[in-house]
Design an enzyme around this catalytic site. Structure first.
Site, PDB file in Angstrom:
ATOM      1  N   ASP A  76       0.866  -1.178   0.000  1.00  0.00           N
ATOM      2  CA  ASP A  76       0.000   0.000   0.000  1.00  0.00           C
ATOM      3  C   ASP A  76       0.903   1.228   0.000  1.00  0.00           C
ATOM      4  O   ASP A  76       1.110   1.897   1.012  1.00  0.00           O
ATOM      5  CB  ASP A  76      -0.926   0.004   1.212  1.00  0.00           C
ATOM      6  CG  ASP A  76      -2.024   1.065   1.105  1.00  0.00           C
ATOM      7  OD1 ASP A  76      -2.014   1.830   0.115  1.00  0.00           O
ATOM      8  OD2 ASP A  76      -2.879   1.137   2.001  1.00  0.00           O
ATOM      9  N   PRO A 309      -1.966   6.716  15.329  1.00  0.00           N
ATOM     10  CA  PRO A 309      -3.309   6.314  15.767  1.00  0.00           C
ATOM     11  C   PRO A 309      -3.277   5.066  16.628  1.00  0.00           C
ATOM     12  O   PRO A 309      -2.399   4.207  16.486  1.00  0.00           O
ATOM     13  CB  PRO A 309      -4.020   6.036  14.438  1.00  0.00           C
ATOM     14  CG  PRO A 309      -2.918   5.546  13.535  1.00  0.00           C
ATOM     15  CD  PRO A 309      -1.690   6.334  13.937  1.00  0.00           C
ATOM     16  N   HIS A 333       4.029   4.137  13.399  1.00  0.00           N
ATOM     17  CA  HIS A 333       2.877   4.614  12.623  1.00  0.00           C
ATOM     18  C   HIS A 333       1.555   4.312  13.294  1.00  0.00           C
ATOM     19  O   HIS A 333       0.498   4.695  12.798  1.00  0.00           O
ATOM     20  CB  HIS A 333       2.894   4.003  11.222  1.00  0.00           C
ATOM     21  CG  HIS A 333       2.284   2.630  11.107  1.00  0.00           C
ATOM     22  ND1 HIS A 333       2.601   1.593  11.948  1.00  0.00           N
ATOM     23  CD2 HIS A 333       1.378   2.120  10.218  1.00  0.00           C
ATOM     24  CE1 HIS A 333       1.921   0.504  11.592  1.00  0.00           C
ATOM     25  NE2 HIS A 333       1.171   0.802  10.552  1.00  0.00           N
TER      26      HIS A 333
END
Length: 404
Positions: A76, A309, A333
């Site tokens: 991705d 997050p 991340h």
């Protein structure tokens, strides 16, 4: 400043911002394989959210001299985060957030779908579409799909959230990447790299690299940077669509119009952040110009803002980089998974999901059971391991979450 631990490897050191006993054995094996690459510069940096990936672990930062490994970027390409602080507070939100979630789901397609036709904003990305035909042949004939998916969320751990910070300010935050076109480009180039003769002796052929000065490297870097641009625009367009959707029920909603992407942005500017965490950058570290691949890691130069997050129903953090050279100016991340998606589905029930996402307006069905918070590491532990990499600027908790 120093890593939490180091790992013995045959060729190059591995510096971890977590304890080795907290890393699955298969991921440790992957890290040793990465460290055996002859192109590694200085050491491999491992973030506290590290876990098993394809070829290279998620949560690794790898500096290579005159080479790049597509698997060390991930499939991705350009996946990352965007967040915007709005002018609203918790008091401006309705008691029932269901209509807000419905509005967001209507405006931003999720899962494997796209828009029925390109949005007006997608059509205006002329620099992407005019160069599309120069991309890898694997994506030939898929321009319409790429255009339709620009401004869409995807599935898995991708999400769109409405959050509150500790001052009750309302934020919009999202996580997505380059959608199907990025995946197809990555897989096409990985296949090319694995067939190159100079990769025959690698400990893991999935780590196959392209070498500087070769046509294969030039082709990959062209497509890589195209996909990274696509991914950033994808987040920009989704954020714009989310704001428009929420202005129906919340007509006074406003957000900033320029992102804080400079390394020394002022405190007011962090209200809008857009950052990659699967990408390549040309940088200078430990006396050399290198290609740095961050796979599940953000850039954390001194003063640079980023987003880390947590999982669905937990906390997330806006952070400011400390510019630690030992991590190649990087940080984690996210929280990072502790179990596979299949194991999560076998271990938990929809009742568990409902309990762990209590207070969050979101899906609570079997289709997102693999995203249950208990399948992820504790975000506060992850942050504690990297206090020398970033400082916390804002703490967010979701009150609404959209997933594919």
């Amino acid at each position: 400043m120093s890593p939490v631990a180091t790992l013995d490897a045959a060729a190059h050191p591995i510096w971890l911002w977590t304890r080795p006993e907290e890393v699955e054995s298969a991921a440790l094996d992957q890290l040793r394989n990465v460290a055996s690459l002859p192109y590694i510069h200085h050491h491999v940096a491992v973030m506290p959210d590290v876990h098993l990936g394809y070829g290279a672990t998620v949560g690794s930062v790898i500096a290579l001299r005159d080479a790049v490994s597509p698997a060390a970027v991930g499939v991705d390409i350009g996946c990352g985060m965007a967040a915007a602080r709005t002018n609203l507070t918790a008091a401006d939100l309705p008691d029932d957030l269901g209509p807000l979630r419905a509005a967001l789901e209507a405006a931003v397609p999720v899962g494997m779908t796209g828009h029925r036709e390109p949005t007006a904003r997608a059509r205006r990305q002329d620099d992407l579409w005019s160069t599309y035909d120069a991309l890898h042949p694997r994506v030939a004939g898929r321009l319409a799909k790429a255009m339709n998916q620009l401004g869409t969320l995807g599935s898995g751990n991708h999400f769109l959230e409405v959050c509150l910070d500790t001052d009750d300010a309302v934020w919009i935050m999202l996580h997505s990447g380059s959608r199907n076109v990025g995946k197809e480009l990555a897989e096409g180039h990985i296949r090319v790299a694995k067939q190159l003769e100079h990769n025959a002796g690698l400990a893991d052929r999935d780590l196959a690299v392209f070498l500087a000065g070769t046509p294969e490297m030039s082709a990959y870097r062209h497509d890589l940077y195209w996909a990274q641009t696509y991914a950033r625009r994808n987040r920009d367009l989704m954020l714009a669509a989310a704001v428009e959707a929420l202005r129906g029920p919340l007509p006074g909603l406003r957000v900033p119009t320029a992102a804080a992407d400079g390394p020394h942005a002022g405190d007011r500017d962090f209200a809008l952040v857009n950052c990659h965490h699967n990408y390549v950058a040309e940088e200078h570290h430990f006396g050399a110009d290198v290609l740095v691949t961050r796979k599940g890691a953000i850039s954390a130069r001194e003063g640079e803002y980023g987003i880390i997050p947590g999982s669905m129903g937990t906390r997330s953090y806006l952070v400011r980089g400390r510019g630690n050279p030992d991590s190649f100016h990087s940080a984690s991340h996210g929280a990072g998974r502790t179990m596979s998606r299949n194991r999560a589905r076998r271990t938990f029930t929809v009742d568990d999901l409902a309990a762990q996402t209590r207070g969050v307006e979101c899906r609570k069905d079997a289709g997102v059971l693999d995203e249950i918070p208990a399948a992820y590491k504790d975000i506060d532990t992850v942050l504690a391991h990297q206090s020398d990499l970033v400082e916390i600027v804002a703490q967010l908790h979701a009150v609404l979450c959209v997933k594919g």
